[in-house]
Design a protein around this motif. Sequence first.
Motif, PDB file in Angstrom:
ATOM      1  N   LYS A 155      32.360  36.990  44.833  1.00 59.89           N
ATOM      2  CA  LYS A 155      33.304  35.864  44.916  1.00 59.89           C
ATOM      3  C   LYS A 155      33.814  35.470  43.533  1.00 59.89           C
ATOM      4  O   LYS A 155      34.990  35.102  43.374  1.00 59.89           O
ATOM      5  CB  LYS A 155      32.633  34.648  45.582  1.00 59.89           C
ATOM      6  CG  LYS A 155      32.144  34.890  46.999  1.00 59.89           C
ATOM      7  CD  LYS A 155      33.252  35.349  47.925  1.00 59.89           C
ATOM      8  CE  LYS A 155      32.736  35.588  49.337  1.00 59.89           C
ATOM      9  NZ  LYS A 155      33.778  36.127  50.231  1.00 59.89           N
ATOM     10  N   GLU A 156      32.953  35.532  42.530  1.00 51.90           N
ATOM     11  CA  GLU A 156      33.381  35.212  41.164  1.00 51.90           C
ATOM     12  C   GLU A 156      34.412  36.229  40.665  1.00 51.90           C
ATOM     13  O   GLU A 156      35.400  35.855  40.009  1.00 51.90           O
ATOM     14  CB  GLU A 156      32.169  35.189  40.229  1.00 51.90           C
ATOM     15  CG  GLU A 156      31.287  33.956  40.417  1.00 51.90           C
ATOM     16  CD  GLU A 156      30.057  33.983  39.545  1.00 51.90           C
ATOM     17  OE1 GLU A 156      29.450  32.913  39.334  1.00 51.90           O
ATOM     18  OE2 GLU A 156      29.683  35.092  39.084  1.00 51.90           O
ATOM     19  N   VAL A 157      34.183  37.490  40.986  1.00 51.43           N
ATOM     20  CA  VAL A 157      35.167  38.529  40.608  1.00 51.43           C
ATOM     21  C   VAL A 157      36.492  38.284  41.323  1.00 51.43           C
ATOM     22  O   VAL A 157      37.584  38.384  40.713  1.00 51.43           O
ATOM     23  CB  VAL A 157      34.610  39.930  40.944  1.00 51.43           C
ATOM     24  CG1 VAL A 157      35.708  40.989  40.792  1.00 51.43           C
ATOM     25  CG2 VAL A 157      33.430  40.259  40.053  1.00 51.43           C
ATOM     26  N   ALA A 158      36.406  37.928  42.622  1.00 49.92           N
ATOM     27  CA  ALA A 158      37.629  37.659  43.388  1.00 49.92           C
ATOM     28  C   ALA A 158      38.365  36.445  42.826  1.00 49.92           C
ATOM     29  O   ALA A 158      39.608  36.428  42.740  1.00 49.92           O
ATOM     30  CB  ALA A 158      37.276  37.436  44.857  1.00 49.92           C
ATOM     31  N   ALA A 159      37.607  35.398  42.422  1.00 47.99           N
ATOM     32  CA  ALA A 159      38.227  34.202  41.845  1.00 47.99           C
ATOM     33  C   ALA A 159      38.950  34.533  40.546  1.00 47.99           C
ATOM     34  O   ALA A 159      40.082  34.078  40.304  1.00 47.99           O
ATOM     35  CB  ALA A 159      37.169  33.127  41.610  1.00 47.99           C
ATOM     36  N   GLN A 160      38.301  35.322  39.707  1.00 51.41           N
ATOM     37  CA  GLN A 160      38.956  35.746  38.456  1.00 51.41           C
ATOM     38  C   GLN A 160      40.208  36.568  38.739  1.00 51.41           C
ATOM     39  O   GLN A 160      41.214  36.478  38.010  1.00 51.41           O
ATOM     40  CB  GLN A 160      37.958  36.559  37.620  1.00 51.41           C
ATOM     41  CG  GLN A 160      36.797  35.731  37.059  1.00 51.41           C
ATOM     42  CD  GLN A 160      35.758  36.591  36.372  1.00 51.41           C
ATOM     43  OE1 GLN A 160      35.898  37.817  36.302  1.00 51.41           O
ATOM     44  NE2 GLN A 160      34.718  35.958  35.849  1.00 51.41           N
ATOM     45  N   ASP A 161      40.157  37.356  39.789  1.00 52.73           N
ATOM     46  CA  ASP A 161      41.318  38.184  40.144  1.00 52.73           C
ATOM     47  C   ASP A 161      42.497  37.317  40.585  1.00 52.73           C
ATOM     48  O   ASP A 161      43.656  37.579  40.226  1.00 52.73           O
ATOM     49  CB  ASP A 161      40.924  39.150  41.258  1.00 52.73           C
ATOM     50  CG  ASP A 161      42.011  40.180  41.520  1.00 52.73           C
ATOM     51  OD1 ASP A 161      42.445  40.856  40.559  1.00 52.73           O
ATOM     52  OD2 ASP A 161      42.438  40.302  42.684  1.00 52.73           O
ATOM     53  N   PHE A 162      42.215  36.256  41.334  1.00 43.10           N
ATOM     54  CA  PHE A 162      43.298  35.346  41.742  1.00 43.10           C
ATOM     55  C   PHE A 162      43.886  34.619  40.543  1.00 43.10           C
ATOM     56  O   PHE A 162      45.107  34.371  40.478  1.00 43.10           O
ATOM     57  CB  PHE A 162      42.794  34.337  42.785  1.00 43.10           C
ATOM     58  CG  PHE A 162      42.771  34.886  44.185  1.00 43.10           C
ATOM     59  CD1 PHE A 162      43.942  35.288  44.809  1.00 43.10           C
ATOM     60  CD2 PHE A 162      41.580  34.994  44.898  1.00 43.10           C
ATOM     61  CE1 PHE A 162      43.927  35.796  46.104  1.00 43.10           C
ATOM     62  CE2 PHE A 162      41.559  35.501  46.187  1.00 43.10           C
ATOM     63  CZ  PHE A 162      42.723  35.915  46.794  1.00 43.10           C
ATOM     64  N   GLU A 163      43.040  34.255  39.585  1.00 44.45           N
ATOM     65  CA  GLU A 163      43.556  33.616  38.379  1.00 44.45           C
ATOM     66  C   GLU A 163      44.450  34.589  37.598  1.00 44.45           C
ATOM     67  O   GLU A 163      45.514  34.210  37.075  1.00 44.45           O
ATOM     68  CB  GLU A 163      42.396  33.157  37.496  1.00 44.45           C
ATOM     69  CG  GLU A 163      42.857  32.388  36.252  1.00 44.45           C
ATOM     70  CD  GLU A 163      41.707  31.886  35.432  1.00 44.45           C
ATOM     71  OE1 GLU A 163      41.954  31.281  34.368  1.00 44.45           O
ATOM     72  OE2 GLU A 163      40.537  32.086  35.834  1.00 44.45           O
ATOM     73  N   ARG A 164      44.032  35.852  37.521  1.00 45.30           N
ATOM     74  CA  ARG A 164      44.843  36.867  36.835  1.00 45.30           C
ATOM     75  C   ARG A 164      46.195  37.038  37.541  1.00 45.30           C
ATOM     76  O   ARG A 164      47.249  37.161  36.894  1.00 45.30           O
ATOM     77  CB  ARG A 164      44.074  38.182  36.824  1.00 45.30           C
ATOM     78  CG  ARG A 164      44.769  39.328  36.092  1.00 45.30           C
ATOM     79  CD  ARG A 164      43.957  40.595  36.196  1.00 45.30           C
ATOM     80  NE  ARG A 164      43.823  41.025  37.574  1.00 45.30           N
ATOM     81  CZ  ARG A 164      44.765  41.701  38.252  1.00 45.30           C
ATOM     82  NH1 ARG A 164      45.926  42.006  37.665  1.00 45.30           N
ATOM     83  NH2 ARG A 164      44.572  42.052  39.505  1.00 45.30           N
ATOM     84  N   LYS A 165      46.169  37.005  38.870  1.00 45.44           N
ATOM     85  CA  LYS A 165      47.420  37.148  39.639  1.00 45.44           C
ATOM     86  C   LYS A 165      48.351  35.959  39.399  1.00 45.44           C
ATOM     87  O   LYS A 165      49.582  36.121  39.315  1.00 45.44           O
ATOM     88  CB  LYS A 165      47.101  37.269  41.126  1.00 45.44           C
ATOM     89  CG  LYS A 165      46.487  38.623  41.497  1.00 45.44           C
ATOM     90  CD  LYS A 165      46.144  38.675  42.989  1.00 45.44           C
ATOM     91  CE  LYS A 165      45.544  40.027  43.355  1.00 45.44           C
ATOM     92  NZ  LYS A 165      45.168  40.106  44.781  1.00 45.44           N
ATOM     93  N   ALA A 166      47.755  34.773  39.282  1.00 43.86           N
ATOM     94  CA  ALA A 166      48.588  33.590  39.000  1.00 43.86           C
ATOM     95  C   ALA A 166      49.299  33.748  37.660  1.00 43.86           C
ATOM     96  O   ALA A 166      50.490  33.401  37.527  1.00 43.86           O
ATOM     97  CB  ALA A 166      47.721  32.339  39.016  1.00 43.86           C
ATOM     98  N   HIS A 167      48.583  34.270  36.671  1.00 40.89           N
ATOM     99  CA  HIS A 167      49.203  34.519  35.358  1.00 40.89           C
ATOM    100  C   HIS A 167      50.330  35.533  35.466  1.00 40.89           C
ATOM    101  O   HIS A 167      51.409  35.372  34.877  1.00 40.89           O
ATOM    102  CB  HIS A 167      48.150  35.004  34.363  1.00 40.89           C
ATOM    103  CG  HIS A 167      47.189  33.943  33.951  1.00 40.89           C
ATOM    104  ND1 HIS A 167      45.954  34.193  33.414  1.00 40.89           N
ATOM    105  CD2 HIS A 167      47.276  32.583  33.994  1.00 40.89           C
ATOM    106  CE1 HIS A 167      45.341  33.072  33.137  1.00 40.89           C
ATOM    107  NE2 HIS A 167      46.140  32.059  33.487  1.00 40.89           N
ATOM    108  N   LEU A 168      50.105  36.595  36.212  1.00 44.65           N
ATOM    109  CA  LEU A 168      51.124  37.632  36.369  1.00 44.65           C
ATOM    110  C   LEU A 168      52.382  37.092  37.058  1.00 44.65           C
ATOM    111  O   LEU A 168      53.518  37.422  36.682  1.00 44.65           O
ATOM    112  CB  LEU A 168      50.553  38.804  37.178  1.00 44.65           C
ATOM    113  CG  LEU A 168      49.454  39.638  36.479  1.00 44.65           C
ATOM    114  CD1 LEU A 168      48.878  40.672  37.444  1.00 44.65           C
ATOM    115  CD2 LEU A 168      50.045  40.334  35.245  1.00 44.65           C
ATOM    116  N   ILE A 169      52.147  36.249  38.059  1.00 43.87           N
ATOM    117  CA  ILE A 169      53.285  35.675  38.792  1.00 43.87           C
ATOM    118  C   ILE A 169      54.128  34.787  37.880  1.00 43.87           C
ATOM    119  O   ILE A 169      55.372  34.862  37.872  1.00 43.87           O
ATOM    120  CB  ILE A 169      52.780  34.880  40.015  1.00 43.87           C
ATOM    121  CG1 ILE A 169      52.193  35.842  41.071  1.00 43.87           C
ATOM    122  CG2 ILE A 169      53.898  34.038  40.617  1.00 43.87           C
ATOM    123  CD1 ILE A 169      51.448  35.147  42.191  1.00 43.87           C
TER     124      ILE A 169
END
Length: 230
Positions: A64-78
Motif C-alpha cells: 500500500k505504501e508503494v501504491a501511495a507513492q505511485d499515486f503521488e508520482r502520477k499526480a506530479h506527472l499530471i
Amino acid sequence: MNIFKRLLKIGQAEIHAIVEKMEDPISLTEQGIEDMKAQLSETKEAYIIAKALVIKSENAIKDKEVAAQDFERKAHLILNKVKTNELSIERAEKLALEALELKSNLLLYVKSIESEVLIHKELVDEINNKIEVLKFNITNWEKELTSLKAKSRIISASEFANRQIANIDSNSTIDMLKKMKAKIEDENAVNEALNQIVQDKIDKDIDLALKEDSNSKIELLELKKRLGLE
C-alpha cells in the motif's frame, strides 16, 4: 433393567479407574505431561497462524505504501502536463486531486493495518512466552517423572525385601537351612565316632604288640637259664 445394571457397572469401573489414577502420582504426572504437550502443540499452531498474519499484514503495508507513492508520482506527472499544454489546468488539477485522494486513502488504510499489526505482534509475543513456559514446565515435569519412577522402584524393592523379612520364619528356605545344619551336625558326630573307633583300635594294637613283646622276652630268659647260658 439389565441394561441399567450394565451401565452402572461400567460407570463404577470408570470411576475406579479414575480414582486409581488419582492415587498414582506417576500416572498423574504422565497425564499432566501429555496434556501440556497437547497444549504446546496447539499453542505452536496458534503462534504460526498469528506470525503468518503479521507477515501478511506487513507485506500489505509495504504494497500500500508503494501504491501511495505511485499515486503521488502520477499526480506530479499530471501537473507537469499543464506546462507542456498536454492538459488543461482544470483537467490536470482534477486528475491530480483524485490521485492524491487515492494516496491519502491508502495511507489511512496503512495506519489501520499498522495498528492491527501491533496488536498481532503483541499476541505473537504472548503466545511465544506461553510456548517457552510450557517447554520449561514439560522439562521440569519430565524430570519429576524420572525421579518418581526411580523412587517407585526403590520403594517396590524395599517393600519386597520387607515382605521377605516378615515371612522369613515361615519360609521353606529356613526349614531347608535347618535341615542342612542338622545333617552337618549328624555327619560331624559320625566322623567323631569313626575317629574314636580308629583311635581305640590303634591303642589296642599297640598294647597287644607291647604285651606280645614282653612275653617273648620272659620266655627267652627262662630258656637261657635252662641251657645255662646265664
